[in-house]
Write a protein that holds these residues in place. Structure first.
Motif, PDB file in Angstrom:
ATOM      1  N   ASN A  21       0.808  -1.225   0.000  1.00  0.00           N
ATOM      2  CA  ASN A  21       0.000   0.000   0.000  1.00  0.00           C
ATOM      3  C   ASN A  21       0.840   1.274   0.000  1.00  0.00           C
ATOM      4  OD1 ASN A  21      -1.634  -1.793   2.520  1.00  0.00           O
ATOM      5  ND2 ASN A  21      -2.541  -1.547   0.490  1.00  0.00           N
ATOM      6  N   LEU A  22       2.172   1.154  -0.097  1.00  0.00           N
ATOM      7  CA  LEU A  22       3.011   2.322   0.161  1.00  0.00           C
ATOM      8  C   LEU A  22       2.811   3.442  -0.849  1.00  0.00           C
ATOM      9  CD1 LEU A  22       6.313   0.658   1.439  1.00  0.00           C
ATOM     10  CD2 LEU A  22       4.586   1.921   2.751  1.00  0.00           C
ATOM     11  N   ASP A  23       2.566   3.131  -2.103  1.00  0.00           N
ATOM     12  CA  ASP A  23       2.290   4.186  -3.083  1.00  0.00           C
ATOM     13  C   ASP A  23       0.991   4.907  -2.722  1.00  0.00           C
ATOM     14  OD1 ASP A  23       4.235   4.075  -5.586  1.00  0.00           O
ATOM     15  OD2 ASP A  23       3.902   2.017  -4.928  1.00  0.00           O
ATOM     16  N   LEU A  24      -0.028   4.130  -2.353  1.00  0.00           N
ATOM     17  CA  LEU A  24      -1.304   4.730  -1.962  1.00  0.00           C
ATOM     18  C   LEU A  24      -1.147   5.549  -0.687  1.00  0.00           C
ATOM     19  CD1 LEU A  24      -4.267   4.902  -2.780  1.00  0.00           C
ATOM     20  CD2 LEU A  24      -4.700   2.852  -1.411  1.00  0.00           C
ATOM     21  N   LEU A  25      -0.307   5.066   0.219  1.00  0.00           N
ATOM     22  CA  LEU A  25      -0.062   5.801   1.461  1.00  0.00           C
ATOM     23  C   LEU A  25       0.582   7.151   1.166  1.00  0.00           C
ATOM     24  CD1 LEU A  25      -0.527   5.016   4.479  1.00  0.00           C
ATOM     25  CD2 LEU A  25       1.904   4.451   4.572  1.00  0.00           C
ATOM     26  N   GLU A  26       1.542   7.156   0.264  1.00  0.00           N
ATOM     27  CA  GLU A  26       2.200   8.412  -0.108  1.00  0.00           C
ATOM     28  C   GLU A  26       1.211   9.371  -0.777  1.00  0.00           C
ATOM     29  OE1 GLU A  26       5.088  11.353  -0.759  1.00  0.00           O
ATOM     30  OE2 GLU A  26       4.966   9.657   0.637  1.00  0.00           O
TER      31      GLU A  26
END
Length: 546
Positions: free
Chosen positions: A27-32
């Motif tokens: 999920n890190l792209d979405l988190l950013e």
């Protein structure tokens, strides 16, 4: 733009306020992308709690709550929350991550078929396989989640798709109006209601919507028809009003069931098959008018003679405009049953014995809570007592789950209610069994700086199942457990812990906790020893005499 940015823009277009989440690597792209968004990220301590919070947000607002998890174990932890929203008709959009789907090099590590898993638990589940599909899939997930009957939807967002770029525009929500019932159906229903001698209004879960509640109140005020609610219809009309008979907190044998038996026509508004049926139809029995967004699901005990299918609020308005109170209507029996029930409810409320009697506890909670205060109930024996004995004055002021009826939802639901209504008193009511299933969310409530009170009703057992065990004349076995020191436990999270040592201490302490602010947990020992006598044998004997 990057697909994860496009996804967040789509959330913003849908009016999403929060994403309740435990993010993972996928999920890190979405988190950013969320980091620069006006959508607020609320990190919980378990995915189940994130789902419960999202579902409750949807229940209270009518707009989809959003929750986020990673793949595999994070996604499986959303399963109970998905069922909670789906059975409870709460609009919720779940987003789960996934490994790259175009060039995966990790074999099956943490990979399960999440879309297939969510299929029976949701209205819609889909893997996003291209960044260009993001706007349409997000729009469809929100549309279906909020469309009658509301429920859960799911999108799987693989990490390689989140990194793609797209030139597709965000799709704005469309303007829609629900279909209204046919005039002939309205006329037929109005004629049947007018011709009845003892009509009775029954309000179910599907009627617990803002506009529906307003029109139901006008309908009852004009016609004066006696009214009963199911557990999830509780609060749709003001339960202190003269036309309210009671709540079907018990499956059968209670005072309200006598009123149902004596009716010759039942106006069944918002019937939902997920709730235990409050009455059974039989050939030659009362005629039933089914008023709902959808047609009736017919089974051996429910086969309504008249169906009014369309927007409930509009159907009620049309009926209200056609109908006038009838001279031949006879409500004396229903009012006598109402008076007998109210007398039974207050019986024993002055008992100051300790541990506290549940009927005494319910009355003291009602004394402290304002009319617009919100109770968020977990699942346990106390749910029956509050459904039956606690007068609700407005819709969704008593959040209980009589659909999935899962334990563990009380505290997260209360936290979501406090986010939606920060200026209203919110009280989580949990048994010691249900509380310990998501007790770690105390840290989340403290981190959010919420003013929240948790009423922990302790009997050191799974009390409702013990009651059923006794009713079925089984030996007492397998349902007792130990507990931590709940005062120290609450304080270890930075909350305030309190222990009630006498019945007289409870009410002042509850008021103090609300006045002081912050997160407070109150440990209250409860005596359920009279459950079988009061809620089974005594009620049945008294109701038979009516």
């Amino acid at each position: 733009m990057k697909a994860s940015d496009l996804f967040v823009r789509a959330l913003e277009a849908e009016g999403a306020e929060y994403v309740f989440a435990i993010p993972g690597e996928e999920n890190l792209d979405l988190l950013e992308s969320l980091r620069g968004s006006k959508v607020k990220l609320i990190v919980t301590r378990h995915e189940q709690a994130a789902g419960f919070m999202a579902a409750t947000y949807g229940r209270l607002t009518g707009h989809s709550g959003v929750c986020l998890s990673t793949l595999g174990p994070g996604a499986t932890n959303l399963v109970t929350a998905a069922a909670y929203a789906q059975l409870g008709a709460m609009p919720m959009v779940m987003v789960t991550g996934q490994k790259p789907i175009k060039s995966s090099k990790q074999g099956q590590f943490q990979i399960i078929d999440v879309v297939d898993m969510m299929q029976p638990l949701t209205k819609f589940t889909k893997t996003i396989v291209s960044g260009d599909n993001v706007p349409a899939h997000v729009r469809e997930a929100f549309r279906l989640a909020e469309e009658e009957r509301p429920g859960a939807t799911h999108l799987e967002f693989p990490e390689d798709i989140a990194r793609e770029h797209s030139t597709m525009p965000v799709l704005e929500p469309s303007y829609t109006r629900r279909p209204i019932a046919e005039e002939k159906a309205i006329r037929q229903a109005a004629e049947a209601i007018a011709a009845a001698r003892k009509p009775l209004l029954l309000i179910g879960a599907g009627a617990n919507r803002k506009l529906t509640a307003k029109m139901l109140r006008e309908f009852v005020a004009k016609l004066g028809i006696p009214t009963i609610t199911t557990q999830m219809g509780k609060g749709v009309i003001d339960e202190s009003g003269p036309h309210f008979i009671g709540n079907t907190a018990l499956s059968d044998g209670d005072f309200v069931h006598r009123a149902i038996d004596q009716a010759d026509l039942i106006i069944n508004v918002g019937h939902d098959v997920v709730e235990k049926p409050p009455f059974f139809m039989r050939p030659g029995g009362a005629e039933v008018v089914h008023i709902n967004f959808n047609s009736a699901k017919v089974d051996p005990v429910y086969f309504p003679q008249i169906e009014v299918v369309g927007d409930i609020a509009n159907s009620l308005w049309q009926l209200k405009e056609r109908l006038e109170p009838q001279q031949h209507w006879s409500f004396a029996d229903a009012h006598r049953i109402r008076d007998a029930l109210q007398k039974h409810i207050v019986d024993g409320c002055g008992d100051d014995s300790f541990p506290m009697r549940p009927q005494c506890l319910v009355q003291q909670v009602r004394d402290v809570m304002p009319e617009n205060g919100i109770l968020a109930l977990d699942n346990g024996m106390y749910k029956i007592w509050f459904a039956r004995n606690y007068p609700a004055h407005s819709p969704n002021s008593v959040l209980l789950d009589n659909a999935l009826a899962t334990m563990g939802a009380g505290l997260p639901s209360a936290m979501a209610a406090k986010l939606v209504y920060p200026d209203r008193r919110v009280l989580a009511i949990c048994g010691d069994g249900g509380f310990m299933m998501n007790s770690q969310e105390l840290e989340t409530a403290v981190r959010l700086k919420q003013d929240l009170v948790i009423l922990l009703l302790r009997d050191d057992a799974y009390g409702m199942i013990k009651w059923k065990q006794a009713q079925m004349e089984f030996h007492e076995f397998g349902l007792d457990f130990g507990n931590p020191d709940f005062v120290a436990y609450a304080e270890s999270y930075g909350a305030h812990g309190h222990r009630v040592g006498a019945t007289a201490e409870f009410k002042p302490l509850l008021e103090h906790c609300f006045t002081e602010g912050g997160v407070h947990l109150i440990d209250v020992p409860v005596n359920y020893s009279d459950n079988d006598r009061i809620l089974n044998r005594e009620i049945r004997e008294l109701a038979r005499k009516l």
